[in-house]
Design an enzyme around this catalytic site. Structure first.
Site, mmCIF file in Angstrom:
data_model
loop_
_atom_site.group_PDB
_atom_site.id
_atom_site.type_symbol
_atom_site.label_atom_id
_atom_site.label_comp_id
_atom_site.label_asym_id
_atom_site.label_seq_id
_atom_site.Cartn_x
_atom_site.Cartn_y
_atom_site.Cartn_z
ATOM 1 N N CYS A 30 -11.239 -2.646 -1.282
ATOM 2 C CA CYS A 30 -10.218 -2.997 -0.215
ATOM 3 C C CYS A 30 -8.683 -2.997 -0.602
ATOM 4 O O CYS A 30 -8.259 -4.039 -0.719
ATOM 5 C CB CYS A 30 -10.429 -4.386 0.329
ATOM 6 S SG CYS A 30 -12.184 -4.578 0.996
ATOM 7 N N LYS B 231 -3.153 -5.029 -6.532
ATOM 8 C CA LYS B 231 -4.310 -5.071 -7.602
ATOM 9 C C LYS B 231 -4.836 -4.094 -8.371
ATOM 10 O O LYS B 231 -5.045 -3.874 -9.530
ATOM 11 C CB LYS B 231 -5.586 -5.979 -7.054
ATOM 12 C CG LYS B 231 -5.177 -7.433 -6.582
ATOM 13 C CD LYS B 231 -6.332 -8.132 -6.170
ATOM 14 C CE LYS B 231 -6.333 -9.454 -5.653
ATOM 15 N NZ LYS B 231 -5.055 -9.627 -4.457
ATOM 16 N N ASP C 45 -9.725 2.329 1.078
ATOM 17 C CA ASP C 45 -9.386 1.205 2.314
ATOM 18 C C ASP C 45 -9.732 1.912 3.486
ATOM 19 O O ASP C 45 -9.671 3.121 3.834
ATOM 20 C CB ASP C 45 -7.725 0.922 2.130
ATOM 21 C CG ASP C 45 -7.400 -0.329 2.864
ATOM 22 O OD1 ASP C 45 -7.557 -1.297 2.065
ATOM 23 O OD2 ASP C 45 -7.165 -0.414 3.895
ATOM 24 N N CYS D 67 -7.720 -14.504 -0.288
ATOM 25 C CA CYS D 67 -6.553 -15.481 -0.306
ATOM 26 C C CYS D 67 -6.683 -16.368 0.649
ATOM 27 O O CYS D 67 -5.942 -16.897 1.445
ATOM 28 C CB CYS D 67 -5.492 -14.789 -0.187
ATOM 29 S SG CYS D 67 -5.286 -13.848 1.185
#
Length: 442
Positions: free
Chosen positions: A250, A256, A274, A373
């Site tokens: 993702c 990242k 993605d 997150c």
């Protein structure tokens, strides 16, 4: 711009935000200022500060206005913010709405009456917090997250809620393909930007306040990237090494992915996946600036057989799953208003599906890293428990072991089997990560 013109622009910005309640506020604000290029940097900051103060305190401001039976409008929200949060008296607030060219129209007779009623209703209370407020509003948290946050933080809930209201620092990650952390810090210092090393990430530099880092030579030459320390730790714990084959399942705009490429020294192969073509396209410029050349991009589309054809081929698979983003609310206060329990339910379903799909990519003995997150257990530990029930060929790698193997210095930043960071305890955004190892056959 005069102070009155700035206030009028802040009201217009709030109206623009209200017109697109499901869209991230920063995207709407960017469009707002792009259409008003005549607004200079200092004026823009002042306008943003006032508008974002209202957005950040919206739950409390709504409570105060409802208490005097006042219809919520951008004008009254700003007036209430000035009176309650910025300690202006009524006459000062009235003077902030002078009318005339570029200024906000004076408060109407009704608006002035409501303002005076609001002032009288304070009964000696200073600030926005009132003892009669429900717990969620007092903590500046929507009611639907309280059970999950209480389960996560226990008696530290108020402390963590307060930290989510504070200004977030600006964290940078040194790009190991071009520099070291020490060299990057020196390059920034030469441009007048002082930093200090982040306490946990070996790659990170922290600025206590936001600065225009993206205009510096160090940034433009790819020596540093903007990345919260908690996000850096997820990349660190993925433990991607030179020569490995890695999937960032993702990847989004590749934040990242860039960190993984640095850790791998551009050796091996990373596939950044993605479902959004614009996000993947947006990653190209970042990858080039960073000097990354071991990344290929893949757009995931319905019916895509890419994952099936590559089953069992990856040493590391990182799933930075779509989530409610509750761990980033200090940076994105509008998300408190945009996200609701329906979103949570839909995201939990999607997270489980993504994990199930990504697991097939992991080779025997390889690792699947699941990250969010979010600080809600439903999106974190509960997802891992459900996944392990469905996939007995995976087992959690304890955080302490993963931290040591990845080269983390000292003790890991969290206790227990998984990484959990939070604003109050770690000074980072709130992140969760679980490292799952696929058991070898036999």
């Amino acid at each position: 711009m005069t102070p009155a013109a700035r206030l009028a622009a802040a009201i217009d910005l709030l109206i623009a935000l209200e017109s697109q309640p499901r869209r991230p506020a920063d995207a709407t604000a960017n469009d707002f200022f792009r259409a008003r290029r005549y607004i200079g940097g200092g004026d823009r900051r002042a306008i943003n500060d006032l508008a974002w103060s209202v957005v950040r305190q919206r739950l409390r401001l709504d409570w105060w206005l409802a208490r005097i039976k006042c219809r919520t409008t951008a004008r009254m929200l700003v007036a209430a913010e000035l009176l309650l949060d910025q300690s202006m008296d009524v006459e000062m607030v009235l003077a902030a709405f002078p009318g005339g060219q570029y200024a906000a129209e004076p408060l109407s007779v009704l608006e002035e009456r409501l303002l005076r009623q609001l002032d009288a209703s304070r009964a000696g209370i200073e600030g926005l917090v009132h003892p009669d407020m429900p717990e969620g509003i007092r903590l500046d948290l929507p009611d639907w997250v309280l059970p999950g946050f209480r389960a996560r933080f226990g008696d530290r809930l108020a402390e963590e809620a307060a930290a989510m209201e504070a200004e977030a620092p600006l964290d940078l990650r040194a790009n190991l393909l071009k520099t070291t952390r020490e060299e990057a810090a020196a390059a920034l210092a030469a441009e007048g930007i002082e930093t200090r090393p982040t306490p946990y990430s070996p790659w990170g530099l922290r600025l206590p306040h936001r600065r225009p880092v993206t205009q510096t030579k160090a940034f433009l030459e790819g020596l540093v990237e903007v990345q919260d320390e908690g996000s850096q730790l997820i990349a660190l714990l993925t433990d991607a090494r030179p020569g490995m084959r890695v999937a960032d399942f993702c990847a989004g705009a590749a934040g990242k992915t860039l960190a993984l490429a640095g850790a791998m020294r551009n050796r091996g192969r990373i596939t950044a996946c993605d479902v959004s073509a614009p996000r993947l396209e947006g990653a190209v410029k970042r990858l080039r600036r960073a000097g990354v050349d071991n990344v290929e991009r893949h757009l995931l589309v319905p019916g895509d057989r890419w994952a099936r054809r590559r089953a069992g081929q990856f040493d590391r698979v990182l799933v930075d799953a779509p989530c409610t983003g509750t761990g980033t609310w200090r940076r994105n206060p509008d998300a408190r208003l945009r996200t609701d329990p329906t979103d949570l339910a839909e995201l939990c379903t999607k997270q489980g599906e993504i994990l199930h799909s990504a697991a097939d990519l992991v080779r025997q003995g390889g690792r699947l890293v699941y990250a969010t997150c979010s600080l809600l257990p439903e999106e974190d530990e509960a997802q891992i428990e459900a996944f392990l029930d469905r996939h007995p060929d995976f087992a959690p790698l304890p955080l302490a072991e993963a931290w040591t193997e990845a080269g983390g210095a000292g003790a890991p930043p969290a206790e227990g089997p998984y990484l959990v960071t939070s604003p109050a305890r770690h000074g980072t955004d709130g992140f969760f990560a679980a490292i799952l190892q696929r058991k070898p056959v036999g």
